[in-house]
Enzyme design. Structure first.
Site, PDB file in Angstrom:
ATOM      1  N   PHE A 144       0.708  -2.473   4.654  1.00 49.31           N
ATOM      2  CA  PHE A 144       0.732  -3.781   5.268  1.00 49.31           C
ATOM      3  C   PHE A 144       2.186  -4.242   5.311  1.00 49.31           C
ATOM      4  CE2 PHE A 144      -1.791  -7.849   5.276  1.00 49.31           C
ATOM      5  CZ  PHE A 144      -2.680  -7.392   6.205  1.00 49.31           C
ATOM      6  N   HIS A 201      -4.172   8.503   4.967  1.00 41.67           N
ATOM      7  CA  HIS A 201      -4.255   7.112   4.502  1.00 41.67           C
ATOM      8  C   HIS A 201      -5.689   6.637   4.765  1.00 41.67           C
ATOM      9  CE1 HIS A 201      -2.819   3.235   3.323  1.00 41.67           C
ATOM     10  NE2 HIS A 201      -3.008   2.686   4.499  1.00 41.67           N
ATOM     11  N   CYS A 240       0.812  -1.225   0.000  1.00 35.01           N
ATOM     12  CA  CYS A 240       0.000   0.000   0.000  1.00 35.01           C
ATOM     13  C   CYS A 240       0.844   1.273   0.000  1.00 35.01           C
ATOM     14  CB  CYS A 240      -0.953   0.010   1.189  1.00 35.01           C
ATOM     15  SG  CYS A 240      -1.606  -1.608   1.584  1.00 35.01           S
ATOM     16  N   LYS A 281     -10.567   7.369   0.481  1.00 33.76           N
ATOM     17  CA  LYS A 281     -10.919   5.942   0.497  1.00 33.76           C
ATOM     18  C   LYS A 281     -12.378   5.747   0.891  1.00 33.76           C
ATOM     19  CE  LYS A 281      -6.322   3.993   1.250  1.00 33.76           C
ATOM     20  NZ  LYS A 281      -5.485   5.160   1.613  1.00 33.76           N
ATOM     21  N   GLU A 292      -3.296   6.826  13.004  1.00 36.60           N
ATOM     22  CA  GLU A 292      -2.934   7.910  12.074  1.00 36.60           C
ATOM     23  C   GLU A 292      -3.297   9.273  12.664  1.00 36.60           C
ATOM     24  OE1 GLU A 292      -4.607   7.732   8.111  1.00 36.60           O
ATOM     25  OE2 GLU A 292      -3.166   9.211   7.363  1.00 36.60           O
ATOM     26  N   HIS A 348     -10.037   1.090  -0.816  1.00 42.84           N
ATOM     27  CA  HIS A 348      -8.580   1.032  -0.703  1.00 42.84           C
ATOM     28  C   HIS A 348      -8.005   0.393  -1.966  1.00 42.84           C
ATOM     29  CE1 HIS A 348      -4.610   0.728   0.693  1.00 42.84           C
ATOM     30  NE2 HIS A 348      -4.809   0.347   1.947  1.00 42.84           N
TER      31      HIS A 348
END
Lengths: 838, 132
Positions: free
Chosen positions: A819, A723, A583, A755, A734, A760
């Site tokens: 990830f 994100h 990602c 998103k 975050e 995503h």
């Protein structure tokens, strides 16, 4: 097109190898010199269906001896096990204690991984239980039965960035990073990225290398489908697939000497070339000549040859050396002894080169050729440590490296395809209106999966794309087409496509592409599901049935496919980089392109990413990890970043590309300038592959670095493109990280997550969000975060809920966290004619 | 199968998933706190239990069970367990640390309560429900 990475005084102070010839460097070298070989008949599978009957395997390997952590080992695939072991050996060999002589954030980590890490036995239940009575793949059976037969940990074994993330966890490395894929040339780019991080002052030390597992059945099928074994059919000799890993520790020479490190070699030069087209032999070309041409004095040269058993390549390498006119005393070729380690080959070649250079006398040099499959080739020149170092300035940069001010970089082209629109204009209109692009899955029958929703790209003009990109043929990997669509729009938008000829600007340009992992076409495998030996039956059916068109329809699409099609179509030959940092890939490619243009290695770069996990394996795999929202009945409002009721991400698909250009080049050709790229930072969590680090230190580190790189202060950040995945953990961590980095400013500015509308996009998310950030500045609107009704008490920033907002700010910071624990942040700024950077 | 037999079988799985030493695994061990389990480990453990005992464990098994017993079924509000849910959860999981089950307890924290004995009981119950 040849490009050179300025090397400065970067030295090799540690090497670590796990190879079919063992893991003791001196013993490996001796065996190579003695002509000993690990190449033999594979022990794990039958070779009858293959042209190549040999491989080089690692036998009786005990990883616990190196890493001693059986709990983490069980999440790891064979390539990751080799990687962490070789990396541990390299760090130990260097004598560095990370956290002692170097802070963990001062150490960079760049690695390459290969195609198809997974062994067939692990996916066999998926195959067996998703076949219907006729052997046809049935997505309903897949969801109902097959998926429940695999351990949820399988996902960690198939993601292409995982081996390198495990290295960061085991070694505690949190500095700049990237993962490249799939061939030897990309492995050499990992070495070059480490050199660059040190020369540019982003790191003081770097662990670089690669890992690969090609000595198994599934790899053999893929390699034969891709023509790697052609020479075996023609000449009865050729490349022998191997497995293993090799890593090097690079350091700034002054730092290495000050800690009395044992130095193997100084890397004095690194030249790379991209060779487009189909002539595989053109690749040796003039790199050796280029490498030696600037040396004023004659020197005694030894060569680490790239030949790997293929007689045509051997001839080509010999021809290139002859043509260059350089005399050499000895040529050593490791591959016939060790086998071809593909993504790990560059690390191995360099390690052997380092061993020779250490023992070379003053005035001697070692040339290391990293030539393999794919378009990218690199050659390095190593000097013995006894040779006099170059004069350096205060920051350790040698005087031979020009110390001109770094160049400003602007965005001059945008292209996008995604769940809310298939071009920049539609995408932007829908995004600013807060229109959701997520819905029920229509691409396949997902009715038996736990998660049946996603953000699909609708009405993709496949006919138009097929016509425009005949190079792509019958490509089945959807992300390739998504990428082609976005890349074409970006180049058109930048005015770089000439009607009838390749654009000479693009010949020097580099291309940086982010992708996640190869699609594995289950439907190819299920017809043999009933056979006891699935692998053998599969190889027979795919490789011997000429009607199946195996060559045009490989079981797995190599990750450089999209890059090669775009590169060949538009003649982009100044370096082709394939990034698979999950990602974070879509953000890292922009950071890498930024660095290349700043350094003057390119004037123009095409950077972006594309991804689609909306297939049974992708959606099923993610749902096994319980990372996705299961609001199947509320598909349009399932993704709820920062909302208290959020229950996971929604998978989306799409692609985004940006044309980056040096300001002077953009001005010279009169290009439209959308925004400037001010700063970039990347970091690693070094925590766990399955969870974000709970204090958000990795997220904090990459944002802090990006702000410093931009020369800004926290109060000058005007907006954060978060994100914001909508998973319970990400949004809290975050938010806390943004508050820690921006202080009071965090509460004053909009922080939004697209998103909520797109889902995503995994590898593509960083690029599509970069396009969004650029437009936020250029058009003066912040898109909203939709589906945010009741903010989580721990998410207390201004998330721009529901409707978009006018934006008068000058800067946007875009976050991407992967990830596995890779993080990246980019800062975009408003470009004003003649104006200074904000 | 007795609880003790289930426990013995579970030990092997816990060793495989967590790399935990067999003699460290007790009935009352808390998976996350005492044995170092991560979220992926709990998923992996569930998978192995299903596979070995041939039973099915639903995602959010305990949540579903508790919900079914709460009149009106309001289990959580804004991510926090309701008072009713907390009481029912105590009944469902008598072996866990009840001092943590107070208002302000988050739904996401439930897995951190689980002890080895919770899984032993769960398996025993599922096996008893299975038609023989």
């Amino acid at each position: 097109m040849i490009s050179e990475q300025k090397c400065g005084n970067v030295v090799i102070t540690g090497i670590g190898m796990v190879t079919p010839l063992g893991d003791n460097p001196q013993a490996i070298l001796k065996k190579i010199l003695d002509g000993e070989s690990a190449v033999r008949k594979p022990s794990r599978f039958e070779t009858a269906p293959f042209f190549c009957k040999l491989s080089a395997e690692i036998e009786n390997f005990d990883p616990e001896k190196f890493v001693g952590d059986s709990k983490t080992l069980r999440l790891m695939n064979r390539d990751a096990v080799f990687a962490v072991s070789a990396a541990r050996l390299a760090v130990q060999d260097s004598g560095i204690k990370i956290g002692d002589q170097y802070k963990s954030g001062e150490v960079a980590l760049y690695g390459a991984t290969g195609l198809a890490g997974i062994a067939l036995e692990e996916v066999a239940p998926l195959v067996k239980f998703s076949a219907d009575a006729e052997g046809i793949f049935d997505p309903r059976r897949f969801g109902e039965t097959a998926l429940n037969r695999v351990r949820p940990t399988l996902s960690f074994k198939i993601l292409s960035n995982m081996p390198i993330c495990f290295v960061s966890i085991f070694e505690g490395i949190t500095g700049p990073n990237a993962v490249f894929n799939p061939w030897e040339g990309q492995g050499a780019y990992a070495v070059i990225a480490g050199i660059r991080a040190i020369v540019a002052g982003n790191a003081a030390c770097a662990l670089v290398g690669g890992c690969d597992v090609k000595a198994h059945e599934l790899s053999f099928i893929s390699l034969q489908q891709q023509g790697v074994f052609e020479s075996w059919a023609k000449h009865g000799k050729g490349c022998t697939p191997a497995e293993g890993a090799a890593f090097l520790v690079l350091e700034r020479e002054d730092r290495a000497r000050s800690r009395n490190a044992r130095i193997y070699a100084r890397i004095s030069r690194a030249v790379s070339g991209t060779y487009s087209g189909t002539n595989r032999l053109s690749f040796f070309n003039e790199l050796p000549a280029e490498l030696c041409k600037t040396s004023r004095k004659p020197f005694d040269l030894e060569i680490i040859g790239a030949e790997d058993g293929n007689p045509e390549w051997e001839k080509a390498e010999a021809g290139a050396l002859k043509k260059s006119g350089i005399a050499f005393s000895r040529k050593i070729s490791p591959k016939p002894s060790v086998g071809n380690m593909f993504a790990a080959a560059a690390g191995l070649q360099m390690s052997i080169g380092a061993l020779l250079a250490r023992d070379a006398h003053d005035g001697g040099k070692v040339m290391v050729n990293c030539f393999g499959f794919g378009s990218e080739q690199t050659a390095f020149l190593l000097e013995p440590p006894s040779s006099p170092p170059q004069a350096v300035n205060d920051s350790g940069v040698p005087s031979s490296v020009e110390s001109r001010p770094r160049r400003r970089v602007v965005v001059t082209g945008l292209g996008v395809v995604g769940p809310v629109g298939n071009n920049v204009e539609t995408f932007w209109q829908n995004l600013t209106k807060g229109i959701s692009g997520t819905g029920s899955i229509t691409l396949f029958d997902a009715s038996t999966l736990r998660v049946r929703i996603g953000g699909e790209v609708k009405n993709l003009d496949m006919d138009g794309l097929r016509k425009y990109f005949p190079q792509a043929g019958e490509e089945r990997d959807r992300k390739v087409w998504l990428g082609l669509s976005a890349a074409r729009e970006a180049l058109e938008n930048a005015g770089l496509i000439l009607p009838n000829a390749p654009n000479p600007y693009l010949d020097r340009a580099s291309i940086h592409v982010g992708v996640s992992l190869e699609v594995f076409f289950l439907q190819d495998v299920t017809p043999v599901a009933k056979n006891e030996r699935i692998g053998l039956a599969l190889a027979r059916s795919l490789l011997t049935d000429s009607k199946s068109g195996a060559a045009e329809k490989p079981l797995q699409t190599p990750l450089d496919r999209m890059t090669q099609i775009v590169g060949d179509k538009f003649g982009i030959n100044g370096g082709r980089f394939v990034n698979c940092s999950a990602c974070a890939a879509g953000a890292q490619v922009i950071g890498d392109a930024l660095g290349r243009i700043r350094d003057g290695m390119a004037d123009v770069a095409l950077a972006g990413a594309a991804d689609s996990m909306l297939n049974p394996l992708g959606l099923g795999g993610f749902s096994l990890l319980h990372a996705l929202s299961a609001r199947n009945d509320e598909a349009e409002s399932a993704c709820r970043p920062f909302d208290v009721s959020r229950d996971g991400a929604v998978l989306g698909e799409g692609g985004g590309f940006l044309v980056l250009e040096s300001l002077e080049h953009a001005k010279k050709r009169g290009a439209k300038i959308y925004a400037e790229i001010l700063g970039y930072g990347s970091s690693m969590d070094a925590y766990r592959v399955s969870d974000p680090e709970p204090t958000g230190r990795g997220a904090v580190a990459c944002m802090t670095k990006a702000i410093a790189d931009a020369g800004l202060e926290a109060k000058q950040i005007d907006c954060v493109n978060a994100h914001g995945t909508g998973t319970p953990k990400n949004d809290v961590v975050e938010t806390a990280a943004i508050k820690e980095v921006l202080g009071d400013q965090a509460k004053r500015i909009p922080v939004h997550s697209v998103k909520s509308m797109t889902g995503h996009l995994i590898a593509a998310s960083g690029s599509v969000e970069a396009v969004t950030a650029v437009l936020t500045i250029f058009r003066g609107i912040v898109p909203p975060t939709i589906n945010l009704r009741y903010p989580d008490p721990e998410c207390d920033l201004d998330y721009v809920s529901d409707i978009g907002r006018v934006f008068n700010g000058k800067t946007v910071m875009s976050n991407s966290f992967a990830f596995g624990g890779q993080n990246a942040a980019i800062i975009f700024g408003k470009y004003t004619e003649g104006g200074e950077q904000p | 199968m007795t609880d003790q037999e289930i426990f013995e079988k579970l030990k092997g799985m816990l060793k495989e998933v967590l790399g935990a030493k067999i003699d460290k695994i007790q009935m009352e061990s808390v998976l996350v706190k005492d044995l170092g389990a991560e979220s992926i480990d709990l998923l992996d453990l569930s998978f192995l239990i299903e596979d070995n005992f041939k039973i099915t464990i639903e995602p959010n098994e305990f949540e579903k069970e508790v919900k079914s017993r709460i009149p009106g079924g309001v289990y959580e509000k804004d991510g926090y367990l309701t008072t009713e849910a907390l009481e029912e959860l105590k009944k469902s999981l008598p072996e866990v640390d009840h001092s943590r089950l107070i208002p302000g307890f988050r739904k996401a924290e439930v897995p951190s309560l689980l002890t080895v004995s919770v899984f032993v009981k769960l398996v025993a119950r599922k096996l008893a429900q299975k038609p023989s």
